[in-house]
Design a protein around this motif. Structure first.
Motif, PDB file in Angstrom:
ATOM      1  N   PHE A 164     -10.692  -3.986   5.977  1.00 37.40           N
ATOM      2  CA  PHE A 164      -9.277  -4.129   5.502  1.00 37.40           C
ATOM      3  C   PHE A 164      -8.679  -2.883   6.497  1.00 37.40           C
ATOM      4  N   SER A 165      -9.270  -1.791   6.847  1.00 41.57           N
ATOM      5  CA  SER A 165      -8.273  -0.912   7.414  1.00 41.57           C
ATOM      6  C   SER A 165      -8.335  -1.070   8.876  1.00 41.57           C
TER       7      SER A 165
ATOM      8  N   GLY B 264      -4.516  -1.976   7.633  1.00 44.59           N
ATOM      9  CA  GLY B 264      -4.312  -0.719   7.291  1.00 44.59           C
ATOM     10  C   GLY B 264      -3.447  -0.594   5.917  1.00 44.59           C
ATOM     11  N   GLY B 265      -2.634   0.182   6.068  1.00 46.47           N
ATOM     12  CA  GLY B 265      -1.772   0.437   4.938  1.00 46.47           C
ATOM     13  C   GLY B 265      -2.577   0.564   3.607  1.00 46.47           C
ATOM     14  N   LEU B 266      -2.298   0.164   2.522  1.00 48.01           N
ATOM     15  CA  LEU B 266      -2.622   0.337   1.221  1.00 48.01           C
ATOM     16  C   LEU B 266      -4.003  -0.634   1.244  1.00 48.01           C
ATOM     17  N   TRP B 267      -4.308  -1.559   1.879  1.00 47.88           N
ATOM     18  CA  TRP B 267      -5.380  -2.466   1.894  1.00 47.88           C
ATOM     19  C   TRP B 267      -6.582  -1.859   1.622  1.00 47.88           C
TER      20      TRP B 267
END
Ligand code: PFF
Length: 444
Positions: free
Chosen positions: A79-80, A84-87
């Protein structure tokens, strides 16, 4: 992240499918599916379950495999890298779920070792004397013994993960999964040819639509997620070891198919036998460790049947436990730890977290009124997995859609006939169904 080092890969497509099916086929299929089905309307429940598996389960599984293969990383790292973000929090939830599920799963895995050995050392005599319940009660309240078997089960799990993808997980699943299937077929042959087996088949498979309620649909969804190992990044992790040539939709369908078949077949072992000997089928979770030994004890060759059954249960539990530890270890391996370091340290920590679950069978400790083991099961199976499923579906359905389409068609070189169905299931149907059921069925 150490991406310069060549990532480990499955040696063959069948190796990947058997490993993923090994993760999916577990205690959930053999221990849980038959009694949940028996309590929820037999064949009517099976029909709903099938629809959920092949529409929602398949879609989420394919979503996970696509994410993992594209990113070539563990659940958090994937997910990063892709968003990225909150994922990455979704990945974190998955790693946490893997940690928690394995902690109590290994306790029950330990029981299967105990029961396998004890099948040959007195269980059958006690069960024949009507004392299977006492044996079980005596065992689970003997905390030291339960912890010892739990430790044994964790050691085997750590060993396989320590050996790696090709030389560990794939190699053992390629031996264990066919063995599991063979044992299952032998046990079915024995069970359905018992006199009076027909009544059991009727109870298990006769549709009773009056038992289908909101609660049973919710039970089917929860069962499907747990059984298919979805919502916690297990298929992301296993997908990250797949080569670029493998067709993911075909692999996902095959894993769903094997998992469902084993679940349904397990009921064909249990119910005919239980009814043939006139034992109470509504025994819930106790069915496996109390009712079945009493049933085996009444058959000629009791030890063999009991031994085979608990061996089956052990194999199923082991190949799932391996995948749970792999999800957790893969995160640390991608962070630069060595595989042995990650497998051993994480395995030990999970073992320690499992100790309260092992003790809770003797009555303590409790979490907000629930036994510790039940509480861990509830938090992971009823909260973390469904939430993970919602976010993974939304990710593919709304945020990563065109890349997902490329990934499941191997950059446009394959056709995937169900593409628009898949996207719409991820976009709307799966999240809505999971959230609805999550909301209505969430009772502590
Ligand atoms: N699918 C396993 C079972 O049916 O017992 C349990 C499980 C394994 C759940 C791996 C989640 C997971 F990632």
């Amino acid at each position: 992240m150490t991406q310069d080092v060549q990532r480990e890969q499955w040696g063959s497509k069948i190796g990947f499918i058997l490993a993923a099916a090994g993760s999916a086929v577990g205690l959930g299929n053999i221990w849980r599916f038959p009694y949940v089905t028996g309590q929820n309307g037999g064949a009517a429940f099976v029909l709903i379950y099938l629809a959920i598996v092949f529409i929602i389960g398949f879609s989420v599984m394919l979503a996970e495999m696509a994410i993992g293969r594209k990113a070539q990383l563990n659940a958090v790292g994937s997910f990063s890298k892709l968003a990225g973000g909150l994922w990455p929090l979704v990945g974190w939830m998955g790693v946490a779920a893997g940690f928690i599920i394995l902690s109590f799963y290994a306790v029950i895995g330990g029981w299967t070792i105990k029961y396998f050995i004890h099948s040959f050392t007195g269980l059958m005599a006690d069960a024949a004397a009507g004392k299977a319940g006492d044996v079980f009660g005596g065992f689970v309240t003997n905390t030291m013994q339960v912890i010892l078997y739990q430790a044994g089960f964790m050691l085997v799990t750590i060993w396989v993960v320590y050996k790696g993808i090709g030389e560990g997980i794939e190699k053992y699943c390629k031996i264990l999964m066919p063995a599991l299937f063979l044992i299952l077929l032998i046990l079915i042959g024995r069970s359905v040819t018992l006199e009076g087996a027909g009544k059991g088949l009727e109870f298990y498979l006769k549709p009773d639509f009056s038992k289908i309620t909101g609660a049973s649909i919710s039970a089917a969804l929860g069962q499907a997620f747990f059984s298919l190992s979805l919502g916690m990044g297990c298929m992301i992790t296993y997908g990250s070891y797949v080569d670029r040539k493998t067709a993911l939709p075909g692999a996902a369908i095959q894993v769903c198919f094997i998992d469902t078949m084993v679940a349904i077949l397990a009921g064909l072992v249990i119910f005919p036998a239980v009814f043939a000997f006139g034992v109470d089928a509504g025994a819930g979770p106790g069915l496996t460790f109390v009712t079945l030994p009493s049933v085996f004890a009444k058959m000629p060759g009791a030890m063999i049947w009991s031994g085979l059954f608990f061996l089956l249960l052990f194999i199923a539990a082991l190949t799932s436990a391996i995948s749970l530890l792999e999800v957790v270890s893969a995160y640390f391996i991608d962070k630069g730890w060595s595989r042995p370091q990650a497998a051993i340290i994480m395995g030990l920590l999970i073992f320690v977290l499992g100790i309260p679950s092992a003790m809770s069978l003797a009555g303590a400790p409790k979490v907000a009124g629930k036994d510790f083991l039940d509480a861990m099961d509830f938090i992971s199976s009823n909260v973390l997995l469904p939430l993970g499923g919602v976010f993974i579906s939304l990710f593919v359905g709304w945020f990563w859609t065109s890349d997902a389409e490329k990934e499941v068609t191997n950059e446009g070189t394959l056709t995937f006939g169900l593409m628009s169905m898949w996207i719409w299931v991820c976009r709307v149907i799966a999240p809505a169904a999971i959230l609805y059921i999550f909301y209505t069925g969430l009772k502590w």
